[in-house]
Enzyme design. Structure first.
Site, PDB file in Angstrom:
ATOM      1  N   ASP A  44    -131.325  63.457 -51.809  1.00 21.87           N
ATOM      2  CA  ASP A  44    -131.209  63.318 -50.593  1.00 21.87           C
ATOM      3  C   ASP A  44    -132.214  63.458 -49.722  1.00 21.87           C
ATOM      4  O   ASP A  44    -132.308  62.876 -48.670  1.00 21.87           O
ATOM      5  CB  ASP A  44    -130.358  64.770 -50.119  1.00 21.87           C
ATOM      6  CG  ASP A  44    -128.837  64.663 -50.657  1.00 21.87           C
ATOM      7  OD1 ASP A  44    -128.368  63.617 -50.946  1.00 21.87           O
ATOM      8  OD2 ASP A  44    -128.183  65.640 -50.675  1.00 21.87           O
ATOM      9  N   HIS A  45    -133.357  63.883 -50.190  1.00 24.26           N
ATOM     10  CA  HIS A  45    -134.614  64.072 -49.568  1.00 24.26           C
ATOM     11  C   HIS A  45    -135.198  62.831 -49.727  1.00 24.26           C
ATOM     12  O   HIS A  45    -135.874  62.168 -48.538  1.00 24.26           O
ATOM     13  CB  HIS A  45    -135.533  65.156 -50.172  1.00 24.26           C
ATOM     14  CG  HIS A  45    -135.107  66.667 -49.684  1.00 24.26           C
ATOM     15  ND1 HIS A  45    -134.127  67.333 -50.570  1.00 24.26           N
ATOM     16  CD2 HIS A  45    -135.436  67.252 -48.804  1.00 24.26           C
ATOM     17  CE1 HIS A  45    -133.935  68.582 -50.136  1.00 24.26           C
ATOM     18  NE2 HIS A  45    -134.704  68.729 -48.944  1.00 24.26           N
TER      19      HIS A  45
END
Length: 286
Positions: free
Chosen positions: A185-186
């Protein structure tokens, strides 16, 4: 009316993105982290939450270990300083309000899969109809085109669909693992933020916005597999494999047993080695 989340910080005109308005339509970590990166650079970010609230509101740490949707540590980290509105995009009214917001914005970030954006009339063409300068960035597991465009995904799926798990997660000969926390996600959020900012630079020249399509899986595959592993394969037929507790790219690199448990070393540069030796008391054998 957009209202500020708690721990709002002031924005000065010296920040590079001051004056830029961003609409963020996303949940949990990926899209909110992309919005946070732009917010930290001075953009005015309006976070759109569903009536049930963002998933991150249920994640701590909480003050005094008492769950509090307004004080959830993860939510405050990702969304501090943003403005917030509640819209139910499952209703025609909610979607129309979003289109009206988009007409006044510079960028829209969303995580709607392609078929959902089409069904809800929230595609780039729909959102930019009244605002040709609008930049729309979609961050989805597999992107907005291709045979997997409507597949769902999450951190676990993104890791392994990108083949990263085959190379990095777990012991050789055993089943791959799930990585700690939400790395994919990052990675994808940073990719989406950078892609959107490149589109802002292009708009300075052309005067028009565009659609930025980001695949979470591709955002993982490119830096962690494509750069090195594909090159090694094409140049010499070498296949990467999981190495378990020890890394092969340098030393010391890996998870090593010590007297009272385990310690992880990642010492690849000379200065890192010097400081490690100092911490160890500079033994002669070093």
């Amino acid at each position: 009316m957009a209202t500020p989340h708690t721990n709002t910080s002031s924005v000065t005109s010296t920040l590079p993105l001051a004056g830029l308005t961003v609409i963020e339509v996303g949940d949990f970590i990926a899209l909110p982290y992309a919005g946070k990166l732009l917010r930290d650079l001075g953009a005015r970010v309006i976070k759109v939450e569903p009536p049930t609230g963002d998933t991150a509101r249920r994640y701590g740490p909480f003050p005094s270990d008492r769950p509090d949707r307004e004080q959830a540590g993860l939510f405050r980290y990702l969304n501090g300083g943003k403005l917030g509105v509640t819209l139910n995009l499952a209703t025609p009214t909610g979607r129309q309000l979003l289109r009206e917001l988009a007409a006044t914005a510079d960028l829209v970030f969303h995580e709607l899969r392609a078929s959902q954006a089409e069904a809800w009339q929230l595609t780039y063409a729909d959102l930019a109809a009244a605002n040709p300068r609008l930049i729309v960035t979609a961050l989805t597991p597999f992107g907005s085109t291709g045979p997997y465009r409507d597949f769902r995904g999450n951190d676990l799926i993104n890791w392994h669909a990108a083949a990263v798990g085959h190379r990095y997660l777990g012991e050789p000969g055993r089943a791959p693992l799930r990585a700690a926390w939400y790395h994919s996600d990052h990675f994808a959020a940073a990719t989406a933020a950078m892609g959107a900012l490149l589109a802002v630079e292009v708009r300075e020249v052309t005067g028009r916005g565009q659609f930025v399509d980001v695949s979470n899986v591709e955002a993982m595959a490119v830096p962690l597999v494509a750069a090195a592993e594909l090159s090694l394969y094409h140049q010499g037929g070498e296949l990467g494999y999981r190495t378990g507790r020890l890394g092969l790219k340098g030393a010391p690199l890996g998870l090593l047993r010590c007297r009272d448990g385990w310690v992880f070393f990642y010492v690849l540069q000379a200065d890192q080695w010097r400081r490690l030796v100092e911490v160890m008391g500079s033994p002669e054998w070093a």
